[in-house]
Scaffold this motif. Structure first.
Motif, mmCIF file in Angstrom:
data_model
loop_
_atom_site.group_PDB
_atom_site.id
_atom_site.type_symbol
_atom_site.label_atom_id
_atom_site.label_comp_id
_atom_site.label_asym_id
_atom_site.label_seq_id
_atom_site.Cartn_x
_atom_site.Cartn_y
_atom_site.Cartn_z
ATOM 1 N N ASN A 1 0.786 -1.236 0.000
ATOM 2 C CA ASN A 1 0.000 0.000 0.000
ATOM 3 C C ASN A 1 0.819 1.288 0.000
ATOM 4 O OD1 ASN A 1 0.849 -0.368 2.669
ATOM 5 N ND2 ASN A 1 -1.169 -0.011 3.570
ATOM 6 N N ARG B 1 -2.010 1.933 8.725
ATOM 7 C CA ARG B 1 -2.851 3.143 8.675
ATOM 8 C C ARG B 1 -3.646 3.255 9.979
ATOM 9 N NH1 ARG B 1 -3.802 4.792 3.279
ATOM 10 N NH2 ARG B 1 -2.161 3.899 1.947
ATOM 11 N N VAL C 1 -6.011 -0.972 3.264
ATOM 12 C CA VAL C 1 -5.757 0.011 4.313
ATOM 13 C C VAL C 1 -5.884 -0.617 5.696
ATOM 14 C CG1 VAL C 1 -6.598 2.163 5.358
ATOM 15 C CG2 VAL C 1 -6.481 1.953 2.862
ATOM 16 N N SER D 1 -3.654 5.423 -2.600
ATOM 17 C CA SER D 1 -5.067 5.449 -2.227
ATOM 18 C C SER D 1 -5.897 5.040 -3.431
ATOM 19 C CB SER D 1 -5.481 6.844 -1.744
ATOM 20 O OG SER D 1 -5.298 7.802 -2.778
#
Length: 238
Positions: free
Chosen positions: A7, A42, A17, A11
């Motif tokens: 990741n 995150r 996430v 986004s």
């Protein structure tokens, strides 16, 4: 070997996430033959963090889903709350990753590396330029888990890769090398790594497109394409 970078600060649709989403992609990467992960935890709002609870949760979820895999964490200084807070966050982890990546272009890289050594956590030394390589070699560091030669989203990165490799060779650094790029350099770097017997990585952190330029819908498509390139070159994924 091939590493799945799931990741980063990417986004959009398909980018994992939450701990559960990271774990799901880790399990798929494991099923494809990959045994090394790189991820960025995150917080509840979806922002990158190195704080103890979300970091521990992400690592734990991935290890439960894919216990055969080594788990690495990015420690970029851009991650809130910045360099001083970063050291405090790294010291507070209760669930330690197998390794972290540390960028040599960040002023406190030696302090981060020293903290990781005290905690028994491996280090991937991130080198973005010949200047980074010069600093790395001048630090007289003990052997690292591996060296990351990292190229930006740019065309014709081969000359800089050559300079970095020459610098490391002259200094007698013998750590394994993982070569990877970002954006337009991601697939050329991966192909060069496969051809030269180096490690590489792929995933939404590094690019959002397949080798033919089409959009990638998930990490699975990226990792599958990279695995095909590695296998065609006779290189191991693990």
């Amino acid at each position: 070997m091939l590493q799945a970078c799931l990741n980063g600060n990417a986004s959009g649709v398909g980018v994992p996430v939450t701990p559960a989403a990271l774990a799901a992609d880790a399990a798929v990467a494991r099923d494809l033959g990959v045994r090394h992960l790189h991820l960025h935890p995150r917080d509840a709002a979806g922002a990158e963090t190195l704080q103890q609870r979300p970091t521990d949760a992400a690592i734990t979820a991935c290890r439960e889903a894919a216990p055969e895999m080594s788990v690495g964490i990015g420690t970029g200084a851009w991650i809130a709350p910045g360099p001083k807070g970063r050291i405090d966050d790294l010291a507070g982890w209760r669930v330690a990753p197998d390794y972290v990546s540390v960028n040599l272009n960040e002023p406190d890289a030696p302090e981060v590396m020293a903290l990781m050594a005290r905690r028994g956590i491996g280090v991937e030394a991130g080198i973005w330029s010949d200047g980074d390589a010069l600093r790395f070699c001048a630090l007289a560091l003990p052997p690292q888990t591996r060296i990351l030669i990292e190229m930006p989203d740019a065309e014709d990165v081969d000359p800089e890769i050559d300079r970095i490799c020459a610098r490391l060779s002259t200094a007698g650094r013998t750590e394994p090398v993982l070569l990877h790029g970002e954006g337009v350099s991601a697939w050329p770097c991966l192909r060069r790594a496969a051809q030269e017997g180096l490690s590489s990585r792929i995933g939404f952190e590094d690019c959002d497109h397949l080798p033919d330029g089409t959009a990638a819908v998930d990490n699975v498509s990226l990792i599958s394409a990279a695995a095909e390139i590695f296998r065609a070159a006779g290189r191991p994924l693990a």
